[in-house]
Design an enzyme around this catalytic site. Structure first.
Site, PDB file in Angstrom:
ATOM      1  N   HIS A  38      44.998  45.990  42.406  1.00 30.76           N
ATOM      2  CA  HIS A  38      43.558  45.714  42.363  1.00 30.76           C
ATOM      3  C   HIS A  38      43.294  45.902  44.047  1.00 30.76           C
ATOM      4  O   HIS A  38      43.868  45.632  44.806  1.00 30.76           O
ATOM      5  CB  HIS A  38      43.593  44.146  42.176  1.00 30.76           C
ATOM      6  CG  HIS A  38      42.187  43.654  42.594  1.00 30.76           C
ATOM      7  ND1 HIS A  38      41.279  44.212  42.069  1.00 30.76           N
ATOM      8  CD2 HIS A  38      42.036  42.404  43.499  1.00 30.76           C
ATOM      9  CE1 HIS A  38      40.142  43.441  42.925  1.00 30.76           C
ATOM     10  NE2 HIS A  38      40.483  42.429  43.423  1.00 30.76           N
TER      11      HIS A  38
ATOM     12  N   CYS B  13      39.330  38.875  38.973  1.00 31.09           N
ATOM     13  CA  CYS B  13      39.817  40.565  39.302  1.00 31.09           C
ATOM     14  C   CYS B  13      40.993  40.681  38.509  1.00 31.09           C
ATOM     15  O   CYS B  13      41.547  41.665  38.519  1.00 31.09           O
ATOM     16  CB  CYS B  13      39.847  40.595  40.855  1.00 31.09           C
ATOM     17  SG  CYS B  13      38.250  40.362  41.673  1.00 31.09           S
TER      18      CYS B  13
ATOM     19  N   ASN C  22      35.739  46.416  46.319  1.00 30.13           N
ATOM     20  CA  ASN C  22      36.288  45.405  45.498  1.00 30.13           C
ATOM     21  C   ASN C  22      35.374  45.656  44.007  1.00 30.13           C
ATOM     22  O   ASN C  22      34.510  45.016  44.217  1.00 30.13           O
ATOM     23  CB  ASN C  22      36.684  44.058  45.950  1.00 30.13           C
ATOM     24  CG  ASN C  22      37.248  43.098  44.866  1.00 30.13           C
ATOM     25  OD1 ASN C  22      37.218  43.371  43.912  1.00 30.13           O
ATOM     26  ND2 ASN C  22      37.575  41.922  45.382  1.00 30.13           N
TER      27      ASN C  22
END
Ligand code: UT7
Length: 336
Positions: A258, A118, A288
């Site tokens: 994020h 990520c 996510n």
């Protein structure tokens, strides 16, 4: 002779999401859970997933096209393609090579993938910056794309609730006006915490030798462990990124983090003392989306009027590795 570093301009940002929506209520068909449980712990209500043949390459291609259009350059002018992907449809060809082909670029250019989970977009930006600064490449495409939904274990309710699919892309170029859009950037990793999020890729040993015990398939995550690690490291890290750049938190207009867990975002927000209008979140609708989450949040934030361009933002990410990173960037008019 002086070695002058060439400044970088963020020229275009784009994103793409699959159309299929899976709500928290839909997940109750798979296991014992509830919208209340998921939303209160993560801030997620729904996520987008690929369906049928659609995959991260399609999403990455669309996001790249959007970013290139915003940048106002010809795909043929791109001289490096970096793809950040940790849940790709194939291990090779690299996603970056697929994107090269899909964009119809005729000339051979370097194209490779970065596995920083990520944090991939920030890692990509950091690599691009070094190439731009050195004068080695002029126009770089960074594309972050993942189809997490194909790689999560859909029987694991602690993990599969979190992830969604999507892609984001950025075109960066040499800044002709001498203004660097990257005010500060930093990337980090601590492999000692690698066990917190893992995705095994198992094959088989040569049939003439002893075999090994295959690992379980799908994304395996110690959710509590990740949460504790990130909540401890990230807020202070972002605060220091800002102070090390000689800036005050109030000089930055937006925090674009994020999108992994709303509670982690709130911990960073609290540390910087930001009001809700300075913090860009869309985790509620997309979950996510790994490395894609920062460019999606940025470009969609602009579209919705929540992010005004001509501003300064802190981008920060973290993920498997454990990796993390942050950047303070100028968001010029017209980039998305
Ligand atoms: O890019 C990096 C991505 N990863 C992250 O950011 C992960 C960060 N961590 C988190 O977001 C949270 O740890 C989770 C949302 C994943 C889990 O929340 P938690 O409060 O840490 O729950 P837990 O894993 O400690 O589980 C608590 C209980 C368990 O039941 P018992 O053993 O106490 O009876 C779980 O079985 O909640 C249960 N549980 C669920 N219950 C209903 C776990 N998942 C679910 C679920 N629905 N989906």
């Amino acid at each position: 002779m002086t070695n002058k570093l060439i400044p970088l301009r963020i020229a275009g940002v784009g994103y793409s999401l699959p159309e299929t929506v899976i709500t928290n209520d839909d997940l109750t068909q798979l296991y014992e859970t509830s919208d209340e449980w998921i939303y209160s712990r993560t801030g997620i209500k729904e996520r987008r997933v690929v369906s049928g043949e659609e995959n991260a390459i399609d999403l990455g291609f669309e996001a790249s096209k959007n970013a290139i259009e915003k940048a106002g350059i010809d795909p043929e002018d791109i001289d490096l393609i970096l793809a950040a992907s940790s849940a790709p449809p194939d291990l090779y060809p690299a996603i970056a090579c697929h994107i090269h082909e899909r964009l119809g670029i005729k000339k051979p250019v370097p194209a490779f993938d970065i596995t920083a989970a990520c944090s991939g977009l920030i890692y990509g930006l950091s690599i691009a910056r070094a190439y731009i600064a050195s004068g080695m490449y002029k126009n770089i495409l960074i594309v972050a794309t993942d189809n997490n939904s194909r790689l999560v274990d859909w029987t694991d309710r602690g993990t599969s609730i979190l992830f969604g699919d999507g892609a984001g892309a950025m075109v960066v170029t040499q800044a002709e006006d001498g203004i660097d859009d990257i005010i500060a950037i930093d990337i980090k990793a601590d492999g000692n915490y690698g066990h917190l999020i893992e995705l095994a890729f198992d094959g088989k040993n040569c049939p003439l030798v002893e075999q090994y015990e295959p690992k379980p398939t799908g994304i395996r995550m110690n959710g509590r462990g990740v949460y504790t690690f990130v909540a401890k490291v990230l807020p202070q890290y972002v605060e220091e990124l800002v102070s090390n750049a000689g800036m005050k938190a109030e000089e930055i207009d937006y925090l674009i983090p994020h999108q992994a867990n709303l509670r982690i975002i709130q911990a960073v927000q609290e540390r910087l003392g930001y009001s809700d209008d300075k913090v860009v979140t869309n985790i509620k609708y997309y979950g996510n989306t790994s490395a894609a989450s920062i460019p999606i949040a940025l470009a969609e934030g602009v579209e919705k009027g929540n992010v005004k361009l001509g501003s300064t933002a802190v981008l920060c990410g973290f993920g498997a590795g454990m990796t993390w990173g942050g950047a303070i960037v100028r968001l010029r008019e017209g980039i998305c």
